[in-house]
Design an enzyme around this catalytic site. Structure first.
Site, short mmCIF file in Angstrom:
data_model
loop_
_atom_site.label_atom_id
_atom_site.label_comp_id
_atom_site.label_asym_id
_atom_site.label_seq_id
_atom_site.Cartn_x
_atom_site.Cartn_y
_atom_site.Cartn_z
N ASP A 185 0.86 -1.17 0.00
CA ASP A 185 0.00 0.00 0.00
C ASP A 185 0.91 1.23 0.00
O ASP A 185 2.12 1.12 0.25
CB ASP A 185 -0.88 -0.04 1.25
CG ASP A 185 -1.70 1.22 1.42
OD1 ASP A 185 -2.38 1.62 0.47
OD2 ASP A 185 -1.65 1.80 2.52
N ASP A 238 -0.25 5.13 1.01
CA ASP A 238 -0.56 6.05 2.10
C ASP A 238 -0.64 5.31 3.43
O ASP A 238 -1.40 4.36 3.58
CB ASP A 238 -1.89 6.75 1.84
CG ASP A 238 -1.89 7.57 0.55
OD1 ASP A 238 -1.01 8.43 0.42
OD2 ASP A 238 -2.75 7.32 -0.30
N ASP A 288 -1.73 -1.03 5.85
CA ASP A 288 -1.94 -0.40 7.16
C ASP A 288 -3.40 -0.33 7.57
O ASP A 288 -3.70 0.13 8.67
CB ASP A 288 -1.36 1.03 7.15
CG ASP A 288 -2.22 1.99 6.34
OD1 ASP A 288 -2.73 2.97 6.92
OD2 ASP A 288 -2.39 1.76 5.13
#
Length: 227
Positions: free
Chosen positions: A11, A13, A174
């Site tokens: 990922d 961000d 995240d």
């Protein structure tokens, strides 16, 4: 020693970069142009993860009357243009550049699967000097689907030359979208604790939660040994 994973998909961000300050800056420029008050960085951190359209939608809902459907499009287009034109690179989390380079040196194929638009994601990778490390990039607008749909992640793996069902592929993210996409694709997932999870990170259901990105190689070897 051969690394146990031949392909890793990340990922962006909240995993590789702390982009909330950048998105806050750009959102507030756009909101000002549409006569709306500014949002705070803390608010934006709770809005990240579902793509730019949802981010802009939430920003308008937080600053007055919400915008939906076609009414949202001018604001969304302006936000995306401002973000693409912004030349202040996001901040890499500690250890990211060195760890990605280490993994690439060990022969691991690296991919990016993000709900951020592809052109912005590629520009950020270039500004941060990471673009040469990634063999495949899928943004939130690359395909008709995006995370948490597992096909978004599987597409990246295929572009890396990896069978999506391979036991030698893993996801690193995240938030819940990353975990759900990995589960749908049938691969293990590591969650970073410092990102934008929007819920207790321990409750995401990841195979492992890490506080430091530099710990990733050793952690992945541990995950592989338990399979």
């Amino acid at each position: 020693m051969t690394f146990p994973f031949s392909a890793l998909v990340f990922d962006l961000d909240g995993t590789l970069i702390d982009s909330a300050p950048d998105m806050t800056r750009v959102l507030n420029r756009m909101l000002g142009e549409f006569g709306r008050p500014a949002v705070t960085e803390a608010q934006v951190r709770g809005m990240v993860g579902d793509g730019s359209a949802n981010l802009v939608r939430q920003a308008f809902a937080a600053t007055g009357a919400p915008l939906e459907g076609e009414a949202l499009q001018p604001a969304l287009s302006r936000y995306l243009d401002l973000y693409f034109e912004d030349d202040q690179p996001s901040t890499l989390y500690p250890g990211v550049a060195e760890t990605l380079a280490h993994l690439a040196d060990r022969g691991v194929h690296l991919g990016l699967c993000t709900n951020k638009p592809e052109r912005i994601s590629r520009k950020l990778l270039g500004l941060l000097g990471l673009a040469p490390l990634f063999g495949a990039v899928a943004g939130g607008d690359t395909l008709p689907v995006k995370k948490p749909d597992g096909r978004h992640l599987s597409w990246v793996l295929e572009r890396l030359g990896e069978d999506p069902a391979s036991p030698r592929a893993a996801m690193v993210g995240d938030n819940g979208n990353d975990v759900k996409a990995a589960r749908a694709a049938g691969i293990p997932v590591v969650a970073m604790s410092y990102g934008y999870p929007r819920m207790p990170v321990a409750d995401l259901g990841a195979d492992l939660v890490l506080d430091h990105f530099a710990d990733l190689p050793a952690a992945l070897e541990s995950v592989a040994s338990r399979r």
